[in-house]
Structure formats: structure tokens, C-alpha cells
Scaffold this motif. Structure first.
Motif, PDB file in Angstrom:
ATOM      1  N   VAL A  66       0.836  -1.202   0.000  1.00  0.00           N
ATOM      2  CA  VAL A  66       0.000   0.000   0.000  1.00  0.00           C
ATOM      3  C   VAL A  66       0.870   1.251   0.000  1.00  0.00           C
ATOM      4  O   VAL A  66       0.662   2.172  -0.807  1.00  0.00           O
ATOM      5  N   TYR A  94       3.988   6.462  -5.434  1.00  0.00           N
ATOM      6  CA  TYR A  94       3.904   6.858  -6.835  1.00  0.00           C
ATOM      7  C   TYR A  94       2.703   7.739  -7.103  1.00  0.00           C
ATOM      8  O   TYR A  94       2.768   8.655  -7.927  1.00  0.00           O
ATOM      9  N   ILE A  95       1.610   7.485  -6.386  1.00  0.00           N
ATOM     10  CA  ILE A  95       0.445   8.348  -6.573  1.00  0.00           C
ATOM     11  C   ILE A  95       0.800   9.780  -6.170  1.00  0.00           C
ATOM     12  O   ILE A  95       0.493  10.741  -6.874  1.00  0.00           O
ATOM     13  N   LYS A 117       3.239  20.883 -13.425  1.00  0.00           N
ATOM     14  CA  LYS A 117       3.263  20.931 -14.890  1.00  0.00           C
ATOM     15  C   LYS A 117       1.992  21.528 -15.482  1.00  0.00           C
ATOM     16  O   LYS A 117       1.845  21.587 -16.696  1.00  0.00           O
ATOM     17  N   TRP A 156      13.489   6.576   0.393  1.00  0.00           N
ATOM     18  CA  TRP A 156      14.160   5.303   0.093  1.00  0.00           C
ATOM     19  C   TRP A 156      15.430   5.162   0.915  1.00  0.00           C
ATOM     20  O   TRP A 156      15.655   4.157   1.567  1.00  0.00           O
ATOM     21  N   THR A 207       3.882  16.090  -9.585  1.00  0.00           N
ATOM     22  CA  THR A 207       4.275  16.370 -10.969  1.00  0.00           C
ATOM     23  C   THR A 207       3.148  17.112 -11.683  1.00  0.00           C
ATOM     24  O   THR A 207       3.380  18.070 -12.432  1.00  0.00           O
ATOM     25  N   TYR A 208       1.922  16.663 -11.421  1.00  0.00           N
ATOM     26  CA  TYR A 208       0.758  17.315 -12.032  1.00  0.00           C
ATOM     27  C   TYR A 208       0.708  18.781 -11.620  1.00  0.00           C
ATOM     28  O   TYR A 208       0.529  19.675 -12.457  1.00  0.00           O
ATOM     29  N   TYR A 238       3.092  11.485  -8.772  1.00  0.00           N
ATOM     30  CA  TYR A 238       2.404  12.014  -9.953  1.00  0.00           C
ATOM     31  C   TYR A 238       1.520  13.197  -9.589  1.00  0.00           C
ATOM     32  O   TYR A 238       1.286  14.077 -10.415  1.00  0.00           O
ATOM     33  N   LEU A 245       3.888   1.549  -0.958  1.00  0.00           N
ATOM     34  CA  LEU A 245       4.613   1.632  -2.232  1.00  0.00           C
ATOM     35  C   LEU A 245       3.750   2.317  -3.301  1.00  0.00           C
ATOM     36  O   LEU A 245       4.206   3.195  -4.031  1.00  0.00           O
ATOM     37  N   MET A 246       2.475   1.905  -3.362  1.00  0.00           N
ATOM     38  CA  MET A 246       1.570   2.511  -4.343  1.00  0.00           C
ATOM     39  C   MET A 246       1.402   4.005  -4.049  1.00  0.00           C
ATOM     40  O   MET A 246       1.407   4.835  -4.950  1.00  0.00           O
ATOM     41  N   LEU A 247       1.241   4.339  -2.749  1.00  0.00           N
ATOM     42  CA  LEU A 247       1.029   5.745  -2.380  1.00  0.00           C
ATOM     43  C   LEU A 247       2.221   6.610  -2.795  1.00  0.00           C
ATOM     44  O   LEU A 247       2.040   7.749  -3.215  1.00  0.00           O
TER      45      LEU A 247
END
Lengths: 330, 366
Positions: B154, B160-161, B171, B291, B167-168, B164, B156-158
Motif C-alpha cells: 500500500v 507513486y500516486i 506541470k 528510500w 508532478t501534475y 504524480y 509503495l503505491m502511495l
């Protein structure tokens, strides 16, 4: 218009097959009860080693073998540390990722700065062998022929690996024993399964498969080394997510690759689609690219949460995953 | 039949452990030296430059110390925080995601709260960061204790969410997006107003940021918290055996949720301080501490003083490689990661040699 659709479907397959390699490899490792977070690094090492060996020898077969061996060596390090030395799997896996990506940059910089320079893929013998193979008759079917039957050999190989792996898990005795280790290593041990040997073999083979995925990534991206961007570009992490989405089944991983690939391709090709179908798909350009990038992770998160809330018995997550097995610890 | 088998050594000897670690680190530096030498770089020169972080013969040496501290503070706090959750065997690898959401929240405050005095603005930024990160960690812990959701995957997924998400924000050029620099045509993150940028105590030319002082205070606080309070004791019991803790009448779920909140909120604090110190945010605001912090916490064996020392060493390694990279064109700052990986591999091996020993089978049977 039909061209836009064909190109779209074709891109799904051609740009996302590394996910299948990464996922299939990781499934094999996780089935043995180990969680290897080093997919990204393993793929990076396989990519750079395989690419350079392939360019030097001019043979795709050599490239594949070397990337399999190099990535397999990384798997051997992971097995040695976690199986023999009982080191923590999360920490070891993450270190493999940091190490692997750094290794990619190290070799890349070293070769680029050497007198012989970084070898360019374009026009090389390796590049010629990486050309698409049109399967007779099948490749002539409109849309589907181009999408599924006119690819490079590595794409067919990826799908074959996934199918063979599915057969291995479901229908063979070693596959059954492997699953037993992932579920309950103590019970498997008491039945005389050599746990250490099984874990080593499957972690090494799984890592090797990831390495070939990395090699594909390198070849598909034209083999140019950039000092700022790793070829693998997060595909290793998406593969870890895809393992969960595919419910630890290599067969479902093929489907999952195309589903995740679909979102990935929407991000890249939203403009041509919106232009071809202004009325029905015009809204595509309004969705931010980052949403499509995040979608695999969002979907996987939802799958994880829902399957645990519903106490889903269909979940094939190996019960012993992430925990080391030490016989005298019971 | 095998003649030898592995046995856990009885009793941990710190001295033995340190000797093994030292051997491991020396071997890794040796491997690194061979790699450097193969590139035609003199390893002694490189290591010398790295370990002195480029201060020798440098008129602006104090700048290098400031740079090192900027890397050190977030790494130190994040490693401490992750160590807290690892102590309960709660595999929170979501340091990156928690850091990012904290940085975003701090930036929301920084861009929208103006006119307040500087300490108050920064305090608000840190509170916002701590709350958002803490709640994210709390949510993960809730799913873990209530539904036994795999926390590693869980978080790990968070990660990357959240990556992004930031990043959003960085950008997307839209009217509502107050994160961006309004003067730039290209979307880039804007600079915080003056009142949201951290200052420090001037010692000659050297500027000692408040975040460093806060980090040092936090080390002492967490040390006391773990060693001398009831909470700290509960954490170690849950880590040893959740069943024992339950039997002793501890509310295991509550302990896990509370500790995860504290741990994530600390990462949020690190994010708030980092954002304020650099006066802006970006996709790379974390500098990978989420990390690296995992590795540091593990290398430090989850002990507070050891984590503090390890994070200083890793910060020197990273910053040192960065400064050394400017001198040698054939190598970039990623060499730090390579070396860090080799060091961890050998330290894990050293760890094993210090805890296990080979014994003859016959001896064991007696």
C-alpha cells in the motif's frame, strides 16, 4: 481512422511488453515467498549488460543470454542475502534498485567517455535482428494482425514465458512445491522440499526474466544512453503493482499488461485519438498525463484495499511473502 | 549429511558487530576504489575529496557545510521516523509519499498565508505538513490493523500516486494553480514569499538553519521517547511479539496506529522544514530520503544514536560524491548510490557473520 486504432493497439503491445517480463519474473519470485523490490534495478542491469554484449557480438541471442545471466546474478545476490544470510527482503530489494540504476549510469558514463564511445543501435546487426517478424496469414488480418502478429521475437518470447510459467505453476510437481513454499515453508520443509535450493533457483530465473525485459526496453528505446534518464523509467515499479493486479497469475499478467498498457498508451496517444474522433474522444486531451501515469498505482491500491476489506479468499497472495524462513526459528 | 550448521550466537557483542561492520565497509570502499581506478581516477584523491566534502583549500568551505546540512536534516528525521515504524515490524516504505504530501501541504500554507511573522508562518507550514502526512500514515495503519492489508505494498503505491500528484501540480498551467510561478510562461514551481523561507543563526559567514537545531532536538526527544516512556516500551513489545503485547493487555491496534501517525508526522515535519529551507518545492524535493531512510534506519539497527551517526555518514557520502563529481567528468553523483549499494550488501553480510556462527553438527546434538 482505422489506422489510428491499429496504431493505438499496436503501441499497447510494443511499448508495454517489458511489464510482462517484469511481472512474470516477480511472480516467480513472490511465489517462492520472497518479495523482491529490486525489479527496477534488476531490469536496469540486465538492460545495460545485454545491450553492450549484443552490440559487441552482433547477436540478439547473445544479448538475451547475457542480460538473463547478468540479471540472474543480481537475483543470486538477493537470494544469498535473504535466503542464506536471512537479511531483510525489503531493504535488500530496495538496495538492489538503487544499486542497479546507479550501475546503469556508471557503465553508461564510463562507456560514453571511453575512446570507443557509446555504441549506437541504428543500422547495427543487432538492430536488424530486432526487426518485426510477420507471422504468415495471421499478420494479414486487419487491425488484429498488426496488433498481435507482427512483432519482434522478444514480444512473442515474453508471452510464451508467461504461458509456460502458468503451466509450470498449475500443472507440474515442482510448481506445486514452489507454491507450497510460498504459502507455508514450514510444512513444505517437513515434506522434504529443499527450500533453499527452490528459492535460489526461482529467484535467479525470475530475475533473469526481468533482465530480458530490460534488454527489450533498451532496444525499443533505440539504445541511446542519456545521462539523466534510466531506460527502465519506472516500469519495474509498475510491474510490482501489476503482480498484485494480476493476482499472482502469469496468465492474468498477460491481460494485466494490456490493461495497464492501455492507460499508458492513452497518455501518449491521446492527441491522435482525440483528433480522429473529435466528438466521442475529444475529452481525452483534457485529462492530465500524470493521471494516466498514476492510474496503474491507483487501481492497484484499490484492488489491495478492496480484497483485504472483503477478506477475499480468491486472493492468491502467497501467505509467507516477505518473511524469511529459518528452520530453527520455530 | 552436512557436517556443519548455522547457529545463532548467544548474546550480542557490540564490539564484534562494529569490527565486522568496519571490515565490510573497508571491503566496499576497496571495490569502489577498483571501479574508480578502472575509470582512470585516482581513488585516494577521489575519496579524499569525498570525505572532506570538497572543503580543503576552499575559501567558501562553510557553504559546503551548509549544503551538507541541507541534505542531512531531511534524511536524519526521515530515517528516525521510519525506524520508529520498523521497530514495530510495520513495513512502512512510504517515506517518499508521506514526504511529498507534507511538502505539498506546506506549500499550500506558504503560498496562501501571507502577512504573518516568519516563525508563525513556518510553524503553520510544519503543522499542515505533519497533519497531512500523519493522517496518510494513520490511514495505512488503520487498514493494516483492521483488515490486515499489506502495508508494504500500500505504501509503495502511495509513493507513486503522490509523485504524480506533485508532478501534475508542477506541470499544469491553470488559473487555479497557485503553486506555479505566475511570471514564468513555462510551468515551474514558484518561490515562497519571504516570510515562509527559513532563516538561521549567523555564525560569522556560516548560516546555521533552525531546521538543524530542530533536528538535533528531535533526536534527543525520540531517544527519550523510546527509552524512558511507556509508549516506547509498548512499541518494543509489539515489535518483539504482537501476541505477547496483546496478552499483557496492550491495545496493539491503538499502539500501531498511534506510532504510525507519529512516524509519518515526523516525515511531514522533515518535508515542511525542507520546503521552507529551500523556499520552494519540486518533484525532487524528497531527494530520495524516503528510500535512503529505509537503508539508513536498517544500517543503524533501529537504534536512535546509530541512525543519527549513519545518516551523517550517508549524507557525507552523497554530498561528497556530488562535490567530487564536479572535478571528474567521467563519473556522476550516482556513484554515491553505487557505493551505498555495495556498502549495504557487505554490511548485511557482516551483520550475518556477527549474529550467526557455524557449528559442528555433533556439538549441537549434545
Amino acid at each position: 481512422m482505422i489506422d489510428v486504432i491499429t496504431l493505438f493497439l499496436f503501441s499497447i503491445v510494443v511499448y508495454n511488453i517489458p511489464l510482462l517480463y517484469g511481472t512474470a519474473g516477480e511472480i516467480m519470485i513472490e511465489k517462492s515467498g520472497s518479495l523482491n523490490l529490486g525489479v527496477e534495478g534488476t531490469m536496469a542491469i540486465g538492460a545495460v549488460a545485454g545491450y553492450l554484449a549484443g552490440m559487441r557480438s552482433g547477436s540478439l541471442l547473445v544479448a538475451c543470454l547475457v542480460s538473463f545471466a547478468a540479471a540472474g546474478l543480481v537475483g543470486a545476490v538477493f537470494s544469498f542475502l535473504t535466503v542464506t544470510l536471512q537479511a531483510n527482503q525489503n531493504v535488500t530489494g530496495l538496495t538492489i534498485t538503487t544499486f542497479g540504476v546507479a550501475f546503469y549510469y556508471f557503465i553508461g558514463n564510463a562507456v560514453s567517455n571511453s575512446p570507443s564511445k557509446w555504441p549506437a543501435l541504428g543500422g547495427s546487426r543487432l538492430d536488424q535482428q530486432f526487426a518485426p517478424i510477420e507471422i504468415p496469414l495471421l499478420s494479414k488480418i486487419p487491425v488484429i494482425g498488426k496488433t498481435f502478429f507482427s512483432h519482434t521475437v522478444l514480444i512473442y518470447l515474453g508471452i510464451i514465458i508467461a504461458i509456460v510459467m502458468w503451466f509450470y505453476f498449475e500443472k507440474t510437481v515442482p510448481g506445486l512445491k514452489l507454491r507450497a513454499i510460498g504459502e507455508n515453508p514450514g510444512a513444505a520443509d517437513s515434506l522434504g522440499v529443499n527450500i533453499t535450493l527452490y528459492k535460489y533457483i526461482h529467484i535467479i530465473i525470475g530475475s533473469g526474466i526481468m533482465g530480458i525485459g530490460g534488454l527489450y526496453m533498451a532496444l525499443n528505446m533505440g539504445g541511446t544512453f542519456e545521462g539523466s534518464n534510466c531506460w527502465i523509467n519506472g516500469y519495474g515499479w509498475i510491474s510490482i503493482a501489476l503482480v498484485i493486479f494480476a493476482n499472482w497469475s502469469p496468465a492474468k499478467a498477460i491481460l494485466g499488461t494490456f490493461i495497464f498498457g492501455f492507460f499508458n498508451t492513452l497518455r501518449v496517444q491521446n492527441a491522435p485519438l482525440a483528433t480522429a474522433f473529435p466528438n466521442t474522444l475529444g475529452w481525452l486531451t483534457k485529462i492530465p498525463a500524470q493521471f494516466f501515469s498514476a492510474l496503474p498505482f491507483i487501481i492497484t491500491l484499490i484492488v489491495l484495499l478492496i480484497s483485504s476489506v472483503r477478506k477475499n479468499n480468491n486472493s492468491c497472495e502467497p501467505s509467507a511473502i516477505g518473511r524469511n524462513y529459518y528452520r530453527e526459528d520455530r | 549429511m552436512k557436517k556443519y550448521h548455522l547457529v545463532r550466537r548467544s548474546g550480542q557483542s557490540i564490539k564484534r558487530l562494529l569490527i565486522y561492520y568496519l571490515i565490510g565497509i573497508t571491503i566496499s570502499m576497496g571495490i569502489g576504489a577498483v571501479l574508480l581506478w578502472s575509470l582512470g581516477i585516482n581513488p585516494f584523491e577521489y575519496y579524499g575529496r569525498m570525505l572532506t566534502i570538497g572543503m580543503v583549500g576552499n575559501k567558501y568551505a562553510y557553504k559546503n557545510v551548509e549544503g551538507l546540512l541541507k541534505i542531512l536534516v531531511p534524511l536524519l528525521i526521515t530515517s528516525l521516523a521510519l525506524g520508529l515504524s520498523f521497530k514495530m515490524r510495520f513495513w512502512n516504505i512510504g517515506g517518499e509519499g508521506e514526504f511529498l504530501i507534507g511538502a505539498i501541504s506546506a506549500a499550500i500554507v506558504a503560498f496562501n498565508v501571507t502577512g504573518l511573522p516568519r516563525p508563525l508562518t513556518i510553524l503553520l507550514m510544519c503543522i499542515a505538513a505533519m497533519l497531512s502526512s500523519g493522517l496518510l500514515g494513520l490511514a495505512v495503519a488503520f487498514f493494516k490493523v483492521r483488515f490486515n492489508t499489506n502495508e508494504t505494498l500500500v505504501t509503495l503505491m502511495l509513493n507513486y500516486i503522490m509523485l504524480y500528484l506533485i508532478t501534475y501540480l508542477g506541470k499544469t498551467k491553470e488559473d487555479w494553480n497557485f503553486f506555479l510561478d505566475p511570471k514564468s510562461a513555462r510551468p515551474i514551481f514558484g518561490k515562497f514569499p519571504e516570510s515562509a523561507i527559513m532563516d538561521g543563526i549567523k555564525i560569522g559567514n556560516f548560516n546555521l538553519l533552525w531546521s538543524v537545531i530542530i533536528a538535533v532536538a528531535l533526536i534527543i526527544f525520540i531517544y527519550i521517547y523510546l527509552k524512558y516512556t511507556k509508549h516506547g516500551y509498548e512499541i518494543s513489545v509489539v515489535g518483539d511479539s504482537a501476541a505477547t503485547a496483546k496478552y499483557a493487555g496492550m491495545k496493539v491496534s491503538r499502539i500501531i496506529m498511534r506510532t504510525m501517525f507519529i512516524s509519518s508526522a515526523m516525515i511531514g515535519l522533515a518535508a515542511g522544514l525542507t520546503a521552507s529551507a529551500s523556499g520552494t518545492i519540486s518533484e525532487t524535493v524528497t531527494n530520495n530520503v524516503g528510500w535512503t531512510g529505509i537503508v539508513v534506519a536498517w544500517l543503524g539497527k533501529l537504534s536512535v544514536p546509530a541512525i543519527a551517526v549513519t545518516s551523517v555518514l550517508i549524507a557525507i557520502l552523497q554530498f561528497g560524491c556530488k562535490t567530487a563529481a564536479t572535478k571528474y567528468p567521467s563519473i556522476d553523483s550516482n556513484f554515491a548510490d553505487l557505493l551505498q549499494g555495495i556498502i549495504l550488501f557487505s554490511v548485511l553480510t557482516a551483520d550475518f557473520c556477527a549474529t550467526f556462527t557455524l557449528k559442528k553438527k555433533e556439538d549441537a546434538k549434545k
